[in-house]
Design a protein around this motif. Structure first.
Motif, PDB file in Angstrom:
ATOM      1  N   TRP A 159      11.573 -20.970 -16.148  1.00 17.24           N
ATOM      2  CA  TRP A 159      11.245 -22.279 -15.569  1.00 17.24           C
ATOM      3  C   TRP A 159      11.453 -22.236 -14.065  1.00 17.24           C
ATOM      4  CZ3 TRP A 159       9.034 -26.125 -18.370  1.00 17.24           C
ATOM      5  CH2 TRP A 159       9.070 -26.002 -19.757  1.00 17.24           C
ATOM      6  N   THR A 160      10.388 -22.307 -13.302  1.00 17.52           N
ATOM      7  CA  THR A 160      10.453 -22.363 -11.843  1.00 17.52           C
ATOM      8  C   THR A 160       9.119 -22.875 -11.329  1.00 17.52           C
ATOM      9  OG1 THR A 160      10.707 -21.070  -9.801  1.00 17.52           O
ATOM     10  CG2 THR A 160       9.736 -19.915 -11.652  1.00 17.52           C
ATOM     11  N   GLU A 161       9.149 -23.539 -10.162  1.00  8.48           N
ATOM     12  CA  GLU A 161       7.887 -23.959  -9.538  1.00  8.48           C
ATOM     13  C   GLU A 161       7.476 -22.950  -8.478  1.00  8.48           C
ATOM     14  OE1 GLU A 161       6.047 -27.141 -10.354  1.00  8.48           O
ATOM     15  OE2 GLU A 161       7.243 -26.497 -12.082  1.00  8.48           O
ATOM     16  N   ASN A 162       8.272 -21.890  -8.311  1.00  6.86           N
ATOM     17  CA  ASN A 162       7.978 -20.874  -7.297  1.00  6.86           C
ATOM     18  C   ASN A 162       7.105 -19.782  -7.927  1.00  6.86           C
ATOM     19  OD1 ASN A 162       8.140 -18.487  -5.780  1.00  6.86           O
ATOM     20  ND2 ASN A 162      10.128 -19.080  -4.894  1.00  6.86           N
ATOM     21  N   LEU A 163       5.862 -19.756  -7.500  1.00 10.53           N
ATOM     22  CA  LEU A 163       4.877 -18.870  -8.133  1.00 10.53           C
ATOM     23  C   LEU A 163       5.263 -17.396  -8.030  1.00 10.53           C
ATOM     24  CD1 LEU A 163       2.030 -18.731  -9.435  1.00 10.53           C
ATOM     25  CD2 LEU A 163       1.116 -18.540  -7.127  1.00 10.53           C
ATOM     26  N   LYS A 164       5.668 -16.989  -6.832  1.00  9.16           N
ATOM     27  CA  LYS A 164       6.012 -15.571  -6.656  1.00  9.16           C
ATOM     28  C   LYS A 164       7.189 -15.182  -7.536  1.00  9.16           C
ATOM     29  CE  LYS A 164       4.347 -14.993  -1.970  1.00  9.16           C
ATOM     30  NZ  LYS A 164       4.744 -15.064  -0.561  1.00  9.16           N
ATOM     31  N   ARG A 165       8.180 -16.078  -7.575  1.00  9.96           N
ATOM     32  CA  ARG A 165       9.352 -15.764  -8.393  1.00  9.96           C
ATOM     33  C   ARG A 165       8.977 -15.692  -9.873  1.00  9.96           C
ATOM     34  NH1 ARG A 165      14.659 -18.367  -6.931  1.00  9.96           N
ATOM     35  NH2 ARG A 165      13.638 -20.351  -7.300  1.00  9.96           N
ATOM     36  N   ALA A 166       8.098 -16.609 -10.294  1.00 13.36           N
ATOM     37  CA  ALA A 166       7.688 -16.604 -11.711  1.00 13.36           C
ATOM     38  C   ALA A 166       7.101 -15.240 -12.063  1.00 13.36           C
ATOM     39  CB  ALA A 166       6.671 -17.706 -11.962  1.00 13.36           C
ATOM     40  N   HIS A 167       6.212 -14.738 -11.218  1.00 12.68           N
ATOM     41  CA  HIS A 167       5.597 -13.427 -11.489  1.00 12.68           C
ATOM     42  C   HIS A 167       6.641 -12.316 -11.461  1.00 12.68           C
ATOM     43  CE1 HIS A 167       1.394 -14.483 -11.700  1.00 12.68           C
ATOM     44  NE2 HIS A 167       1.519 -15.238 -10.635  1.00 12.68           N
ATOM     45  N   ARG A 168       7.510 -12.360 -10.421  1.00 13.58           N
ATOM     46  CA  ARG A 168       8.518 -11.302 -10.257  1.00 13.58           C
ATOM     47  C   ARG A 168       9.433 -11.213 -11.481  1.00 13.58           C
ATOM     48  NH1 ARG A 168       9.753 -13.157  -5.021  1.00 13.58           N
ATOM     49  NH2 ARG A 168      11.550 -14.230  -5.882  1.00 13.58           N
ATOM     50  N   VAL A 169       9.951 -12.364 -11.870  1.00 13.62           N
ATOM     51  CA  VAL A 169      10.908 -12.366 -12.986  1.00 13.62           C
ATOM     52  C   VAL A 169      10.189 -11.981 -14.285  1.00 13.62           C
ATOM     53  CG1 VAL A 169      12.559 -13.769 -14.285  1.00 13.62           C
ATOM     54  CG2 VAL A 169      12.392 -14.023 -11.803  1.00 13.62           C
ATOM     55  N   ALA A 170       8.974 -12.493 -14.448  1.00 14.57           N
ATOM     56  CA  ALA A 170       8.205 -12.152 -15.661  1.00 14.57           C
ATOM     57  C   ALA A 170       8.022 -10.634 -15.758  1.00 14.57           C
ATOM     58  CB  ALA A 170       6.851 -12.849 -15.648  1.00 14.57           C
ATOM     59  N   HIS A 171       7.748 -10.000 -14.612  1.00 20.71           N
ATOM     60  CA  HIS A 171       7.566  -8.541 -14.632  1.00 20.71           C
ATOM     61  C   HIS A 171       8.856  -7.811 -14.956  1.00 20.71           C
ATOM     62  CE1 HIS A 171       3.437  -7.707 -13.615  1.00 20.71           C
ATOM     63  NE2 HIS A 171       3.457  -8.818 -12.908  1.00 20.71           N
ATOM     64  N   ASN A 172       9.977  -8.375 -14.554  1.00 20.79           N
ATOM     65  CA  ASN A 172      11.250  -7.652 -14.695  1.00 20.79           C
ATOM     66  C   ASN A 172      11.986  -7.899 -16.007  1.00 20.79           C
ATOM     67  OD1 ASN A 172      11.473  -6.040 -12.322  1.00 20.79           O
ATOM     68  ND2 ASN A 172      11.536  -7.964 -11.178  1.00 20.79           N
ATOM     69  N   ILE A 173      11.560  -8.898 -16.740  1.00 24.73           N
ATOM     70  CA  ILE A 173      12.224  -9.121 -18.038  1.00 24.73           C
ATOM     71  C   ILE A 173      11.538  -8.252 -19.080  1.00 24.73           C
ATOM     72  CG2 ILE A 173      12.692 -10.791 -19.873  1.00 24.73           C
ATOM     73  CD1 ILE A 173      13.251 -12.862 -17.799  1.00 24.73           C
ATOM     74  N   THR A 223      22.155 -15.555  -8.983  1.00 25.01           N
ATOM     75  CA  THR A 223      21.006 -14.957  -8.275  1.00 25.01           C
ATOM     76  C   THR A 223      19.943 -14.508  -9.281  1.00 25.01           C
ATOM     77  OG1 THR A 223      21.890 -12.718  -8.443  1.00 25.01           O
ATOM     78  CG2 THR A 223      22.545 -14.005  -6.490  1.00 25.01           C
ATOM     79  N   GLU A 224      18.772 -14.265  -8.717  1.00 27.37           N
ATOM     80  CA  GLU A 224      17.649 -13.784  -9.551  1.00 27.37           C
ATOM     81  C   GLU A 224      17.999 -12.429 -10.187  1.00 27.37           C
ATOM     82  OE1 GLU A 224      13.838 -14.309  -7.500  1.00 27.37           O
ATOM     83  OE2 GLU A 224      13.221 -12.395  -8.375  1.00 27.37           O
ATOM     84  N   GLU A 225      18.615 -11.544  -9.384  1.00 23.74           N
ATOM     85  CA  GLU A 225      18.980 -10.209  -9.896  1.00 23.74           C
ATOM     86  C   GLU A 225      19.943 -10.353 -11.075  1.00 23.74           C
ATOM     87  OE1 GLU A 225      19.203 -11.072  -6.600  1.00 23.74           O
ATOM     88  OE2 GLU A 225      17.245 -10.123  -6.262  1.00 23.74           O
ATOM     89  N   GLU A 226      20.908 -11.263 -10.889  1.00 26.37           N
ATOM     90  CA  GLU A 226      21.919 -11.423 -11.937  1.00 26.37           C
ATOM     91  C   GLU A 226      21.292 -11.931 -13.241  1.00 26.37           C
ATOM     92  OE1 GLU A 226      26.346 -13.291 -12.101  1.00 26.37           O
ATOM     93  OE2 GLU A 226      24.762 -14.729 -11.642  1.00 26.37           O
ATOM     94  N   GLY A 229       8.198  -8.659 -24.936  1.00 23.80           N
ATOM     95  CA  GLY A 229       6.762  -8.567 -25.216  1.00 23.80           C
ATOM     96  C   GLY A 229       5.996  -9.838 -24.892  1.00 23.80           C
ATOM     97  N   ILE A 230       6.710 -10.964 -24.820  1.00 30.96           N
ATOM     98  CA  ILE A 230       6.048 -12.257 -24.609  1.00 30.96           C
ATOM     99  C   ILE A 230       6.855 -13.044 -23.576  1.00 30.96           C
ATOM    100  CG2 ILE A 230       5.403 -14.445 -25.718  1.00 30.96           C
ATOM    101  CD1 ILE A 230       5.658 -12.698 -28.420  1.00 30.96           C
ATOM    102  N   ILE A 231       6.165 -13.555 -22.558  1.00 32.61           N
ATOM    103  CA  ILE A 231       6.851 -14.372 -21.548  1.00 32.61           C
ATOM    104  C   ILE A 231       6.103 -15.701 -21.436  1.00 32.61           C
ATOM    105  CG2 ILE A 231       7.508 -14.559 -19.099  1.00 32.61           C
ATOM    106  CD1 ILE A 231       8.754 -12.028 -19.896  1.00 32.61           C
ATOM    107  N   TRP A 232       6.840 -16.788 -21.481  1.00 33.43           N
ATOM    108  CA  TRP A 232       6.238 -18.100 -21.203  1.00 33.43           C
ATOM    109  C   TRP A 232       6.817 -18.622 -19.891  1.00 33.43           C
ATOM    110  CZ3 TRP A 232       7.312 -17.698 -26.732  1.00 33.43           C
ATOM    111  CH2 TRP A 232       6.153 -17.706 -27.520  1.00 33.43           C
ATOM    112  N   VAL A 233       5.938 -19.064 -19.002  1.00 34.97           N
ATOM    113  CA  VAL A 233       6.397 -19.659 -17.748  1.00 34.97           C
ATOM    114  C   VAL A 233       6.073 -21.151 -17.797  1.00 34.97           C
ATOM    115  CG1 VAL A 233       6.143 -19.681 -15.239  1.00 34.97           C
ATOM    116  CG2 VAL A 233       6.041 -17.507 -16.490  1.00 34.97           C
ATOM    117  N   ASN A 234       7.120 -21.969 -17.703  1.00 34.25           N
ATOM    118  CA  ASN A 234       6.999 -23.431 -17.711  1.00 34.25           C
ATOM    119  C   ASN A 234       6.341 -23.967 -18.981  1.00 34.25           C
ATOM    120  OD1 ASN A 234       8.221 -23.414 -15.204  1.00 34.25           O
ATOM    121  ND2 ASN A 234       6.269 -23.357 -14.110  1.00 34.25           N
ATOM    122  N   CYS A 235       6.502 -23.252 -20.065  1.00 31.85           N
ATOM    123  CA  CYS A 235       6.003 -23.717 -21.369  1.00 31.85           C
ATOM    124  C   CYS A 235       6.701 -22.876 -22.438  1.00 31.85           C
ATOM    125  CB  CYS A 235       4.486 -23.561 -21.479  1.00 31.85           C
ATOM    126  SG  CYS A 235       3.887 -21.880 -21.219  1.00 31.85           S
TER     127      CYS A 235
END
Ligand code: TXE
Length: 481
Positions: A417-431, A397-400, A434-440
């Motif tokens: 790595w996800t194509e789900n925009l909302k999830r990308a933002h959510r997970v980025a906020h919760n990790i 799960t995402e929480e896990e 200092g640096i987050i890359w989404v799909n790169c």
């Protein structure tokens, strides 16, 4: 045999003690040059020279500072081949990588801050018609810049450029394991006409020359990149002296792969983010977490791709992976592979040293290694290995996966790595990093803040952050009536 020299007060000089250390080529295991084993006395002269140069450099117009920095950048470009070759020989990295990444980035660092300082501005605040505040940002004095061996000239100039652009003078120490390009850089600074004393480069051991810089009472600001335990000891020395500190330390970066990702891109980029520079980049993703529904498919595609990574003489075109930086480092990485096995890990590919025939037969080569079957909280998944070793684990799960990602003492970088925009933002906020890359991965814009949370460091480099770090703000409040 070539003898590297210190660069003090505009001149290339021998260490006062006349003692030298061996410099080893990690691809061959051979000593190929000698570096000054500098001590307190050399650091003292370097600091005095930087102090003497401070008044005139800090009063030099920003345009003139920028001019000489741009000349240095042009000389780096002009000497691109020579510097790339030196970096590859000294560090073991593929020559192609040094040509494509390390040396162009060193020139970019100088240009970025040469132009940056001309756009840097401070603020003014007016609360009413009776008062106005304006803030000045002035250079601090002599800055101590200490850099590591993984991206030698790249990280060395990343510190020096903002420090001198902002009007400070510098005493810098490159890693004793990879000193060559810093030496060549000092020759370029002389050729470019950098005034004597603005930059001083003292070579030698961390515990001796490095420690003398950290302890020096006339070095009020320190920028350091290296291991977390060294960072801790530097902080312990510098904090009671109230020095300004920027610490860029280790990482244990999660690479989170959701089932809805662009699969092929995620696999290819994850192979790069695991093994680029032999895994010796603080931003490498060393813990890959894959959503269970695509776990098996991902693991087999990943291993298939890793098989194509040719470990070879770094000077050849075919080399995708070169030598790790030193024998002790190779032994450290190998000991972590043994630890992983003891912890129940399954080595799917790699796991051993590689013999590269010919001139590299005694070099420090390790096969890219992929390990599965380990829990997120075992030592292999908690401690920084800093080599061509990656683990892959499934999640449900995402929480896990957020819990797994945040479970280490580090917080430098993460990839999602996800194509789900909302999830990308959510997970980025919760990790917590200092640096987050989404799909790169490793897309760098030098204006962005660079650095980590938790034991990955204190402070940020890059853009205005570095110019703020290397200047002292002063607020002046004026009564208008
Ligand atoms: O780094 P050190 P090391 C990590 C990586 C690696 C571990 C140790 O896990 O295995 O750190 O590497 C100078 N006062 N990273 O031992 O010792 C030293 O001379 C002042 C992550 O090579 O931290 C060198 O110039 N200076 C990393 C620099 O510090 C001191 C990159 C870094 O060396 C000093 C490198 C002291 N007391 C290693 N002791 C990253 N985050 O990118 C050492 N130095």
């Amino acid at each position: 045999m070539q003898k590297i020299k210190n660069y003090i007060n505009g001149e290339l000089v021998e260490p006062i003690s006349k003692s030298y250390l061996d410099n080893v080529n990690p691809s061959t295991g051979e000593v190929y040059s000698q570096i000054p084993d500098s001590d307190k006395e050399d650091v003292e002269i370097a600091v005095q020279s930087a102090k003497a140069a401070f008044k005139s450099w800090s009063e030099t117009s920003i345009t003139d500072r920028a001019k000489v920095m741009n000349r240095i950048a042009d000389l780096i470009d002009k000497n691109h081949e020579k510097l790339a070759m030196a970096e590859s020989v000294d560090n073991g990295k593929p020559l192609k990588l040094a040509k494509k990444v390390d040396i162009p980035r060193a020139a970019a660092n100088m240009r970025f801050y040469a132009t940056g300082i001309e756009h840097f501005a401070s603020e003014s605040h007016q609360p009413n018609t009776e008062y106005i505040n304006y803030t000045t940002r002035t250079p601090i004095g002599v800055a101590g810049c200490i850099s590591p061996w993984n991206l030698p000239l790249y990280l060395f100039t990343w510190k020096i450029a903002p420090a001198i652009a902002a009007g400070n003078t510098v005493v810098a120490k490159p890693s004793e394991i990879t000193p060559m390009t810093a030496f060549l850089f000092s020759e370029l600074c002389i050729e470019a006409g950098l005034p004597a004393g603005v930059l001083n480069i003292v070579h030698g051991l961390g515990a001796k020359a490095g420690q003398a810089i950290i302890e020096h009472k006339d070095v009020p600001v320190i920028s350091f990149t290296g291991g977390t335990s060294t960072g801790k000891s530097i902080a312990a020395t510098a904090a009671p002296m109230f020095k300004k500190l920027s610490l860029e330390l280790g990482g244990k970066n999660p690479n989170v792969i959701f089932a809805d990702c662009d699969f092929d891109k995620a696999v290819k980029t994850s192979v790069t983010s695991s093994f680029a520079n032999q895994g010796q980049i603080c931003l490498c993703g060393s813990r890959i977490m894959v959503e269970r529904s695509i776990y098996e498919k991902f693991v087999s595609a990943f291993v298939k791709e890793v098989k194509n990574l040719k470990v070879a003489d770094p000077l050849t075109d075919e080399a995708k992976v070169g030598a790790v930086v030193s024998e002790p480092h190779m032994n450290k990485v190998m000991s972590y592979i043994e630890l992983a096995k003891k912890e129940g890990g399954e080595v799917l590919i790699g796991g051993s040293r590689i013999n590269v025939d010919g001139r590299c037969e005694n070099g420090y080569f390790i096969a890219p290694t992929v390990i599965t079957n380990l829990s997120h909280d075992c030592r292999t998944n908690q401690e920084e290995i800093f080599g061509p070793v990656v683990t892959i684990m499934p999640f449900d799960t995402e929480e896990e996966v957020i819990e797994f990602a945040n479970s280490t003492a580090y917080g430098l970088a993460a990839t999602i790595w996800t194509e789900n925009l909302k999830r990308a933002h959510r997970v980025a906020h919760n990790i917590k990093s200092g640096i987050i890359w989404v799909n790169c991965w490793l897309v760098r814009d030098l204006r962005t803040p660079f650095g980590g949370m938790k034991q990955s460091g204190v402070g940020r480099e890059g853009g205005w952050e570095a110019l703020r770090f290397f200047t002292e703000p002063k607020n002046i409040c004026i009564a208008l009536k």
